[in-house]
Enzyme design. Structure first.
Site, PDB file in Angstrom:
ATOM      1  N   ASN A 151       0.805  -1.238   0.000  1.00 10.25           N
ATOM      2  CA  ASN A 151       0.000   0.000   0.000  1.00 10.25           C
ATOM      3  C   ASN A 151       0.835   1.283   0.000  1.00 10.25           C
ATOM      4  O   ASN A 151       0.430   2.274  -0.586  1.00 10.25           O
ATOM      5  CB  ASN A 151      -1.007  -0.011   1.161  1.00 10.25           C
ATOM      6  CG  ASN A 151      -0.339  -0.119   2.501  1.00 10.25           C
ATOM      7  OD1 ASN A 151       0.811  -0.547   2.616  1.00 10.25           O
ATOM      8  ND2 ASN A 151      -1.048   0.282   3.543  1.00 10.25           N
ATOM      9  N   PRO A 175      10.290  -5.881  -1.483  1.00 10.64           N
ATOM     10  CA  PRO A 175       8.981  -5.230  -1.625  1.00 10.64           C
ATOM     11  C   PRO A 175       7.910  -6.276  -1.892  1.00 10.64           C
ATOM     12  O   PRO A 175       8.220  -7.409  -2.253  1.00 10.64           O
ATOM     13  CB  PRO A 175       9.166  -4.328  -2.846  1.00 10.64           C
ATOM     14  CG  PRO A 175      10.339  -4.855  -3.600  1.00 10.64           C
ATOM     15  CD  PRO A 175      11.156  -5.698  -2.664  1.00 10.64           C
ATOM     16  N   GLU A 248       4.438  -4.914  11.900  1.00 10.33           N
ATOM     17  CA  GLU A 248       3.436  -3.865  11.694  1.00 10.33           C
ATOM     18  C   GLU A 248       2.323  -4.492  10.861  1.00 10.33           C
ATOM     19  O   GLU A 248       2.444  -4.611   9.644  1.00 10.33           O
ATOM     20  CB  GLU A 248       4.058  -2.670  10.954  1.00 10.33           C
ATOM     21  CG  GLU A 248       5.191  -1.983  11.691  1.00 10.33           C
ATOM     22  CD  GLU A 248       4.737  -1.226  12.924  1.00 10.33           C
ATOM     23  OE1 GLU A 248       3.526  -0.986  13.083  1.00 10.33           O
ATOM     24  OE2 GLU A 248       5.598  -0.883  13.750  1.00 10.33           O
ATOM     25  N   GLY A 250      -2.118  -5.811  10.440  1.00 11.70           N
ATOM     26  CA  GLY A 250      -3.420  -5.235  10.092  1.00 11.70           C
ATOM     27  C   GLY A 250      -4.189  -4.659  11.274  1.00 11.70           C
ATOM     28  O   GLY A 250      -3.732  -4.706  12.424  1.00 11.70           O
ATOM     29  N   CYS A 282      -3.480   0.541   6.920  1.00  8.85           N
ATOM     30  CA  CYS A 282      -3.566  -0.389   8.052  1.00  8.85           C
ATOM     31  C   CYS A 282      -4.280   0.214   9.255  1.00  8.85           C
ATOM     32  O   CYS A 282      -5.030  -0.462   9.951  1.00  8.85           O
ATOM     33  CB  CYS A 282      -2.168  -0.823   8.449  1.00  8.85           C
ATOM     34  SG  CYS A 282      -1.059   0.576   8.691  1.00  8.85           S
ATOM     35  N   GLU A 386     -10.748  -7.217   8.875  1.00  8.26           N
ATOM     36  CA  GLU A 386     -10.122  -6.144   8.092  1.00  8.26           C
ATOM     37  C   GLU A 386     -10.498  -6.304   6.618  1.00  8.26           C
ATOM     38  O   GLU A 386     -10.299  -7.359   6.027  1.00  8.26           O
ATOM     39  CB  GLU A 386      -8.594  -6.211   8.234  1.00  8.26           C
ATOM     40  CG  GLU A 386      -7.896  -5.069   7.529  1.00  8.26           C
ATOM     41  CD  GLU A 386      -6.364  -5.151   7.604  1.00  8.26           C
ATOM     42  OE1 GLU A 386      -5.811  -6.251   7.422  1.00  8.26           O
ATOM     43  OE2 GLU A 386      -5.728  -4.109   7.828  1.00  8.26           O
ATOM     44  N   GLY A 459       0.458  -6.615  16.104  1.00  2.00           N
ATOM     45  CA  GLY A 459       1.914  -6.756  16.079  1.00  2.00           C
ATOM     46  C   GLY A 459       2.602  -6.073  17.233  1.00  2.00           C
ATOM     47  O   GLY A 459       1.987  -5.764  18.250  1.00  2.00           O
ATOM     48  N   GLU A 463       7.809   2.027  14.611  1.00  2.00           N
ATOM     49  CA  GLU A 463       8.495   2.723  13.527  1.00  2.00           C
ATOM     50  C   GLU A 463       8.341   4.211  13.822  1.00  2.00           C
ATOM     51  O   GLU A 463       7.390   4.624  14.494  1.00  2.00           O
ATOM     52  CB  GLU A 463       7.889   2.348  12.171  1.00  2.00           C
ATOM     53  CG  GLU A 463       8.167   0.879  11.868  1.00  2.00           C
ATOM     54  CD  GLU A 463       7.868   0.430  10.456  1.00  2.00           C
ATOM     55  OE1 GLU A 463       6.834   0.835   9.915  1.00  2.00           O
ATOM     56  OE2 GLU A 463       8.663  -0.361   9.915  1.00  2.00           O
TER      57      GLU A 463
HETATM   58  P1  NDP Z   1       0.921  -9.666   3.178  1.00  2.00           P
HETATM   59  O1  NDP Z   1       1.007 -10.132   4.572  1.00  2.00           O
HETATM   60  O2  NDP Z   1       0.207 -10.507   2.192  1.00  2.00           O
HETATM   61  O3  NDP Z   1       2.380  -9.431   2.567  1.00  2.00           O
HETATM   62  C1  NDP Z   1       3.331  -8.588   3.176  1.00  2.00           C
HETATM   63  C2  NDP Z   1       4.704  -8.958   2.672  1.00  2.00           C
HETATM   64  O4  NDP Z   1       5.089 -10.224   3.223  1.00  2.00           O
HETATM   65  C3  NDP Z   1       4.812  -9.126   1.149  1.00  2.00           C
HETATM   66  O5  NDP Z   1       6.068  -8.679   0.719  1.00  2.00           O
HETATM   67  C4  NDP Z   1       4.654 -10.622   1.004  1.00  2.00           C
HETATM   68  O6  NDP Z   1       5.137 -11.138  -0.211  1.00  2.00           O
HETATM   69  C5  NDP Z   1       5.461 -11.116   2.180  1.00  2.00           C
HETATM   70  N1  NDP Z   1       5.138 -12.456   2.646  1.00  2.00           N
HETATM   71  C6  NDP Z   1       3.958 -13.130   2.527  1.00  2.00           C
HETATM   72  N2  NDP Z   1       4.043 -14.334   3.154  1.00  2.00           N
HETATM   73  C7  NDP Z   1       5.289 -14.403   3.689  1.00  2.00           C
HETATM   74  C8  NDP Z   1       5.988 -15.386   4.461  1.00  2.00           C
HETATM   75  N3  NDP Z   1       5.409 -16.532   4.826  1.00  2.00           N
HETATM   76  N4  NDP Z   1       7.253 -15.142   4.846  1.00  2.00           N
HETATM   77  C9  NDP Z   1       7.866 -13.964   4.518  1.00  2.00           C
HETATM   78  N5  NDP Z   1       7.261 -13.005   3.774  1.00  2.00           N
HETATM   79  C10 NDP Z   1       5.995 -13.219   3.369  1.00  2.00           C
HETATM   80  O7  NDP Z   1       0.307  -8.195   3.255  1.00  2.00           O
HETATM   81  P2  NDP Z   1      -0.159  -7.279   2.045  1.00  2.00           P
HETATM   82  O8  NDP Z   1       1.011  -7.004   1.151  1.00  2.00           O
HETATM   83  O9  NDP Z   1      -1.385  -7.862   1.460  1.00  2.00           O
HETATM   84  O10 NDP Z   1      -0.496  -5.889   2.771  1.00  2.00           O
HETATM   85  C11 NDP Z   1      -1.715  -5.619   3.370  1.00  2.00           C
HETATM   86  C12 NDP Z   1      -1.643  -5.866   4.864  1.00  2.00           C
HETATM   87  O11 NDP Z   1      -0.587  -5.092   5.417  1.00  2.00           O
HETATM   88  C13 NDP Z   1      -2.900  -5.437   5.583  1.00  2.00           C
HETATM   89  O12 NDP Z   1      -3.257  -6.385   6.552  1.00  2.00           O
HETATM   90  C14 NDP Z   1      -2.482  -4.147   6.260  1.00  2.00           C
HETATM   91  O13 NDP Z   1      -3.239  -3.838   7.395  1.00  2.00           O
HETATM   92  C15 NDP Z   1      -1.048  -4.423   6.587  1.00  2.00           C
HETATM   93  N6  NDP Z   1      -0.322  -3.174   6.771  1.00  2.00           N
HETATM   94  C16 NDP Z   1       0.121  -2.840   8.037  1.00  2.00           C
HETATM   95  C17 NDP Z   1       0.753  -1.623   8.265  1.00  2.00           C
HETATM   96  C18 NDP Z   1       1.250  -1.243   9.632  1.00  2.00           C
HETATM   97  O14 NDP Z   1       2.094  -0.343   9.727  1.00  2.00           O
HETATM   98  N7  NDP Z   1       0.778  -1.838  10.710  1.00  2.00           N
HETATM   99  C19 NDP Z   1       0.931  -0.646   7.181  1.00  2.00           C
HETATM  100  C20 NDP Z   1       0.481  -1.116   5.908  1.00  2.00           C
HETATM  101  C21 NDP Z   1      -0.139  -2.333   5.717  1.00  2.00           C
HETATM  102  P3  NDP Z   1       4.183 -11.048  -1.532  1.00  2.00           P
HETATM  103  O15 NDP Z   1       4.686  -9.856  -2.226  1.00  2.00           O
HETATM  104  O16 NDP Z   1       4.364 -12.294  -2.273  1.00  2.00           O
HETATM  105  O17 NDP Z   1       2.774 -10.902  -1.061  1.00  2.00           O
END
Ligand code: NDP
Length: 489
Positions: A151, A175, A248, A250, A282, A386, A459, A463
């Protein structure tokens, strides 16, 4: 479509992947392929980690002031390239250019600049023990892994690398597969600013590539931004070699609007907390608890103002709501809207895919109209889960105690908001909210000076702010004997 190669970055330059595998990078506004991205092989990840180890050996020996100078230059370069980078983010994520140009790159630059300023001040303490003494050294952890969500791609890369590098660590950053573009540009900017080779590296790919990082014994820390379920997997993997972890994740955050609130301000806050970045934030306050006595007025003003939002082409400055990240995510969000209707929530506005009458190419994009539900069913899935799209649910409360109880009735604990003109009430409520960041009479404000980070299953770790220095350092205690050993033998 352009064939895009050399999307990995290690040893100070762009590198080709050796996996032979690519994945398509899609523009969410048009559903067109922007480029094919090369996915890192296990061998590439290994090389990136080796590069980071070499980078660490050089970088961690430099003084805080030297590190600071380079990071400050990188922040300046980010600001200079704001427009170019914002355009890349818009194409990659579907968010409106007005937001990307205002927030994404600049908030990343702010973080790097802030931690650049702190780098020379990182220090230990001296303990006077009579004749002898002890001191502490605040040392870097080593090679850190940053794993980003889609995002806020460049902001996340900066929020993780800025403090990590300021503390003397090196980083391998992955990323999200859905937003792979900007991280390598950031790596190029760091290089141009004078960062030694290997200090910031980028690998591309899916969860498998993420796992290679979280399982690797030479990675000392993982900082993830992502979903709760991913956080649990990352923590389990990190536990095998007891890595430091920042998660960090959801949220399903509440906004409490008291009867004495300024209703226009509360409407603005609720809209920012639900429709900015088409709801893909998030910390969004997707459960809006309004005092029953003001519900009618609040809803009337909210619907009227939301109806006027300009949705469409993210590249146009006037656009206020862009496209969701992917077809799959669009289906997830539309699925939740259907669930909301089936659960009996009242749909006040939106609920449909957006269709453009002016630009046919946008009709293949992943746009959803800003949507407002009202319900009193606390157990509804749209209240509990979420959605991560432009879907707000308005609920009501009669007493302060009821509002607090409902607000805390969630597994998440990322953020919360309170709107009231009563100072004591504001603090009384905030003190009882189970959330890592609370806003009084505003929402989703994240200045770099202020720690941002979650409670509960959203989490842990911070940050931004000084607290982040502890996330990227370890304390070594050194005892110095100035006398003879007082031996019991
Ligand atoms: P994901 O959890 O699907 O993915 C996050 C990252 O982790 C991606 O780079 C993903 O790879 C990678 N990943 C997925 N599975 C694994 C694994 N088993 N081991 C290591 N890395 C892995 O989240 P989204 O990208 O869909 O983002 C949306 C989510 O992020 C929402 O829940 C949102 O709330 C949260 N979020 C939290 C924030 C915060 O500061 N608290 C800020 C922004 C978003 P791949 O690219 O293949 O998916």
């Amino acid at each position: 479509m352009t064939k895009n190669t050399n999307n990995l970055f290690y040893n100070g330059k762009r590198q080709k992947a050796t996996s032979g595998k690519t994945f398509s990078n899609i523009n969410p506004a048009t559903n067109r392929v922007i480029s094919e991205i090369e996915s890192a092989s296990a061998n590439d990840v290994e090389r990136a980690i080796e590069s980071a180890k070499e980078g660490f050996a050089v970088w961690s020996k430099m003084s805080g002031t030297e590190r600071s100078r380079i990071l400050k230059k990188a922040a300046d370069l980010l600001r200079e390239r704001n427009k170019e980078l914002a355009e890349i983010e818009v194409m990659d994520t579907g968010k409106p250019i007005s937001e990307a140009i205002e927030v994404d790159v600049l908030s990343g630059a702010d973080a790097i600049e802030y931690f650049a300023g702190i780098a020379p001040t990182i220090r230990g303490e001296h303990y006077d023990l009579g004749n002898s003494f002890a001191f502490t050294r605040r040392e870097p952890l080593g090679v850190c892994a940053g794993i980003g969500a889609w995002n806020y791609p460049i902001q996340i890369a900066c929020w993780k690398s800025g403090p990590a590098l300021a503390c003397g660590n090196s980083m391998v950053f992955k990323p999200a597969e859905l937003s792979p573009q900007s991280a390598v540009f950031l790596a190029g900017i760091y290089k141009e600013a004078g960062l030694p080779d290997g200090v910031f590296n980028v690998v591309q790919g899916d969860a498998e590539v993420g796992k290679m990082l979280t399982h690797h014994p030479d990675i000392r820390k993982v900082s993830l931004t992502g979903e709760v379920e991913t956080g649990k997997k990352v923590m389990a993997a990190a536990a095998k070699t007891l890595k430091h972890v920042t998660l960090e994740l959801g949220g399903k955050s509440p906004i409490i609007i008291c009867e004495d609130a300024n209703i226009d301000e509360a409407v603005n806050g609720a809209m920012i907390g639900n429709f900015y970045t088409q709801g893909e934030i998030c910390s969004n306050g997707t459960r809006v608890y309004v005092a029953e006595s003001i519900k009618k007025e609040f809803l009337g003003k909210l619907i009227e103002k939301t109806r006027r939002l300009i949705i469409g082409d993210p590249t146009k400055m006037e656009t206020q709501v862009g496209a969701l990240i992917s077809q799959e995510h669009l289906e997830k969000v539309m699925g939740y809207i259907e669930i909301g209707i089936k659960e009996g929530a009242k749909l006040h506005l939106g609920g449909k895919r957006f269709q453009s009458h002016k630009q046919a190419e946008l009709n293949k994009g992943f746009f959803v109209e800003p949507t407002i539900f009202e319900t009193d069913n606390e157990e509804a899935r749209i209240v509990k889960e979420e959605i991560f799209g432009p879907v707000m649910t308005v609920l009501t409360f009669k007493t302060e105690e009821e509002a607090i109880k409902k607000a805390n009735d969630t597994v998440y604990g990322l953020a919360a908001g309170v709107f009231t003109n009563n100072l004591q009430r504001a603090h009384r409520i905030v003190n009882q909210l189970e959330a890592g960041i609370c806003w009084i009479n505003n929402y989703n404000i994240t200045p770099v000076e202020v720690p941002f980070g979650p409670y509960k299953q959203s989490g842990f770790g911070k940050e931004n702010g000084l607290a982040t220095i502890e996330e990227y350092t370890q304390l070594k205690t050194v005892y110095v004997e100035m006398d003879k050993i007082d031996s019991p033998y």
